[in-house]
Enzyme design. Structure first.
Site, PDB file in Angstrom:
ATOM      1  N   CYS A  97       0.868  -1.171   0.000  1.00  0.00           N
ATOM      2  CA  CYS A  97       0.000   0.000   0.000  1.00  0.00           C
ATOM      3  C   CYS A  97       0.915   1.234   0.000  1.00  0.00           C
ATOM      4  O   CYS A  97       2.114   1.122   0.256  1.00  0.00           O
ATOM      5  CB  CYS A  97      -0.906   0.002   1.220  1.00  0.00           C
ATOM      6  SG  CYS A  97      -0.008   0.003   2.791  1.00  0.00           S
TER       7      CYS A  97
ATOM      8  N   HIS B 285       3.206   2.133  10.561  1.00  0.00           N
ATOM      9  CA  HIS B 285       2.216   1.847  11.621  1.00  0.00           C
ATOM     10  C   HIS B 285       2.030   2.981  12.626  1.00  0.00           C
ATOM     11  O   HIS B 285       1.012   3.045  13.302  1.00  0.00           O
ATOM     12  CB  HIS B 285       2.646   0.618  12.436  1.00  0.00           C
ATOM     13  CG  HIS B 285       2.764  -0.630  11.651  1.00  0.00           C
ATOM     14  ND1 HIS B 285       3.966  -1.087  11.180  1.00  0.00           N
ATOM     15  CD2 HIS B 285       1.838  -1.523  11.252  1.00  0.00           C
ATOM     16  CE1 HIS B 285       3.771  -2.229  10.518  1.00  0.00           C
ATOM     17  NE2 HIS B 285       2.497  -2.514  10.540  1.00  0.00           N
TER      18      HIS B 285
ATOM     19  N   CYS C 223       2.215   6.413   8.226  1.00  0.00           N
ATOM     20  CA  CYS C 223       1.258   6.547   7.133  1.00  0.00           C
ATOM     21  C   CYS C 223       0.318   7.729   7.411  1.00  0.00           C
ATOM     22  O   CYS C 223      -0.176   7.872   8.532  1.00  0.00           O
ATOM     23  CB  CYS C 223       0.450   5.252   7.035  1.00  0.00           C
ATOM     24  SG  CYS C 223      -0.951   5.396   5.930  1.00  0.00           S
TER      25      CYS C 223
ATOM     26  N   HIS D  30      -0.874  -4.852  18.445  1.00  0.00           N
ATOM     27  CA  HIS D  30      -0.403  -4.507  17.093  1.00  0.00           C
ATOM     28  C   HIS D  30       0.249  -3.117  17.152  1.00  0.00           C
ATOM     29  O   HIS D  30      -0.228  -2.233  17.862  1.00  0.00           O
ATOM     30  CB  HIS D  30      -1.584  -4.494  16.125  1.00  0.00           C
ATOM     31  CG  HIS D  30      -1.205  -4.278  14.699  1.00  0.00           C
ATOM     32  ND1 HIS D  30      -0.930  -3.025  14.185  1.00  0.00           N
ATOM     33  CD2 HIS D  30      -1.039  -5.143  13.666  1.00  0.00           C
ATOM     34  CE1 HIS D  30      -0.617  -3.145  12.898  1.00  0.00           C
ATOM     35  NE2 HIS D  30      -0.678  -4.426  12.565  1.00  0.00           N
TER      36      HIS D  30
ATOM     37  N   GLU E 221       0.272  -0.513  15.246  1.00  0.00           N
ATOM     38  CA  GLU E 221      -0.603   0.645  14.998  1.00  0.00           C
ATOM     39  C   GLU E 221      -1.503   0.909  16.200  1.00  0.00           C
ATOM     40  O   GLU E 221      -1.692   2.056  16.614  1.00  0.00           O
ATOM     41  CB  GLU E 221      -1.473   0.412  13.748  1.00  0.00           C
ATOM     42  CG  GLU E 221      -2.326   1.622  13.410  1.00  0.00           C
ATOM     43  CD  GLU E 221      -3.403   1.353  12.372  1.00  0.00           C
ATOM     44  OE1 GLU E 221      -4.516   1.887  12.518  1.00  0.00           O
ATOM     45  OE2 GLU E 221      -3.132   0.622  11.395  1.00  0.00           O
TER      46      GLU E 221
ATOM     47  N   SER F 163       1.719 -10.740   9.247  1.00  0.00           N
ATOM     48  CA  SER F 163       0.860  -9.686   8.697  1.00  0.00           C
ATOM     49  C   SER F 163      -0.612  -9.900   9.037  1.00  0.00           C
ATOM     50  O   SER F 163      -1.216 -10.883   8.630  1.00  0.00           O
ATOM     51  CB  SER F 163       1.029  -9.642   7.171  1.00  0.00           C
ATOM     52  OG  SER F 163       0.035  -8.832   6.602  1.00  0.00           O
ATOM     53  N   SER F 164      -1.200  -8.944   9.791  1.00  0.00           N
ATOM     54  CA  SER F 164      -2.619  -9.112  10.160  1.00  0.00           C
ATOM     55  C   SER F 164      -3.495  -8.861   8.935  1.00  0.00           C
ATOM     56  O   SER F 164      -4.520  -9.503   8.736  1.00  0.00           O
ATOM     57  CB  SER F 164      -3.015  -8.198  11.318  1.00  0.00           C
ATOM     58  OG  SER F 164      -2.680  -6.878  11.053  1.00  0.00           O
ATOM     59  N   ASN F 165      -3.054  -7.945   8.081  1.00  0.00           N
ATOM     60  CA  ASN F 165      -3.777  -7.684   6.840  1.00  0.00           C
ATOM     61  C   ASN F 165      -3.722  -8.932   5.936  1.00  0.00           C
ATOM     62  O   ASN F 165      -4.697  -9.299   5.293  1.00  0.00           O
ATOM     63  CB  ASN F 165      -3.137  -6.461   6.180  1.00  0.00           C
ATOM     64  CG  ASN F 165      -3.380  -6.383   4.703  1.00  0.00           C
ATOM     65  OD1 ASN F 165      -2.519  -6.760   3.910  1.00  0.00           O
ATOM     66  ND2 ASN F 165      -4.538  -5.918   4.328  1.00  0.00           N
TER      67      ASN F 165
END
Length: 287
Positions: free
Chosen positions: A13, A75, A97, A129, A131, A226-228
């Site tokens: 991303c 994050h 981000c 996490h 973030e 990766s949680s995504n």
């Protein structure tokens, strides 16, 4: 011979692209650059940047550093990290981000705002996490984190609620939590919710489902952290049970390739394009 296709919509991303570009830019200048936590949840990309000289550190190591450059990844970080940096004369290369930054500011404003009512700041996200730690840090640790719909029942519905979401969570699940709170909250208090899910990530779900459904066999390329990646892979699996999670070409089971006429390769927002291409080449050499 089977057709092998890489999903155009997969890959980093823009937040991750920016962080990696900043790291590469700094590393080409020479000198030492540290990164607080893995720059991206993909071990192969972390290894590539390590070879260029990027040194990954944890918070404990960060606290002990002085007079150095440290990159903050996409994050985001809690305010305390910036305080330590000022105290230890650490130069911060901030790659947080912009979507996360806006969310941090929103939560902080909500937290410091003087209200007559008692309110709970709730974050739908993954406990621990990176973030989420940065978001909870905006409230000096007061925010309540819920990971799934069932946990919404722990909230105090006699107090006002302000609900936010980690930027990479599922839009459907967020909407279910909103409905649940609306049904249970006392009419005497207020409930406000902010859909803070990144559309660049949320829009990948319908796209990846379409992609996975159009192939006999799907390899979803993602780091295990990766949680995504976990969310997107489970969406692939729903529409195509013959979907397999791998993080390198070595993990491909050759038996799966037998009889497959159309093979799709896709990945998470933390999966580099070069890795998907490497896997595509490996598959082509085996079929």
């Amino acid at each position: 011979m089977a057709k092998v296709e890489i999903d155009e919509g997969s890959g980093f991303c823009f937040g991750v692209v920016t962080a990696i570009n900043k790291a590469e830019e700094e590393l080409t200048k020479g000198g030492t650059l540290y990164c607080l936590g893995d720059i991206v949840h993909n071990s192969r990309e972390v290894e590539r940047l390590k070879a260029m000289g990027l040194i990954t550190i944890n918070h404990e190591e960060f606290n002990r550093l002085h007079d150095v450059k440290v990159l903050l990844r996409a994050h985001g970080e809690p305010p305390e990290t910036y305080t330590i940096a000022r105290r230890n004369n650490i130069e911060i290369i901030d790659a947080t981000c912009p979507v996360v930054l806006r969310l941090q500011k929103k939560i902080k404003q909500e937290y410091i705002q003087e209200d007559d009512e008692e309110k709970q700041i709730v974050i739908y996200g993954k406990n621990g996490h990176a973030e989420v730690l940065g978001l909870v840090g905006q409230t000096t640790g007061q925010a309540i984190v819920i990971e799934k719909l069932e946990e919404a029942g722990m909230l105090d519905f006699s107090k006002s609620i302000r609900l936010y979401s980690q930027t990479t969570k599922s839009l459907d699940e967020f909407q279910k939590i909103v409905e649940y709170i609306k049904e249970h909250i006392s009419p005497d208090v207020t409930f406000e919710y902010y859909d803070t899910i990144c559309r660049q990530v949320a829009n990948r779900i319908p796209n990846i489902k379409k992609f996975a459904a159009s192939h006999d066999l799907v390899f979803f390329v993602s780091g295990k952290k990766s949680s995504n990646g976990k969310i997107l892979f489970s969406e692939c699996k729903k529409v195509n049970p013959n979907s397999h999670l791998i993080d390198s070409a070595e993990e491909i089971d050759n038996e799966l390739l037998l009889g497959a006429e159309s093979i799709g390769i896709c990945g998470a927002t933390s999966t580099p394009k070069w890795l998907m291409e490497e896997i595509s080449e490996a598959i082509k050499s085996r079929i």
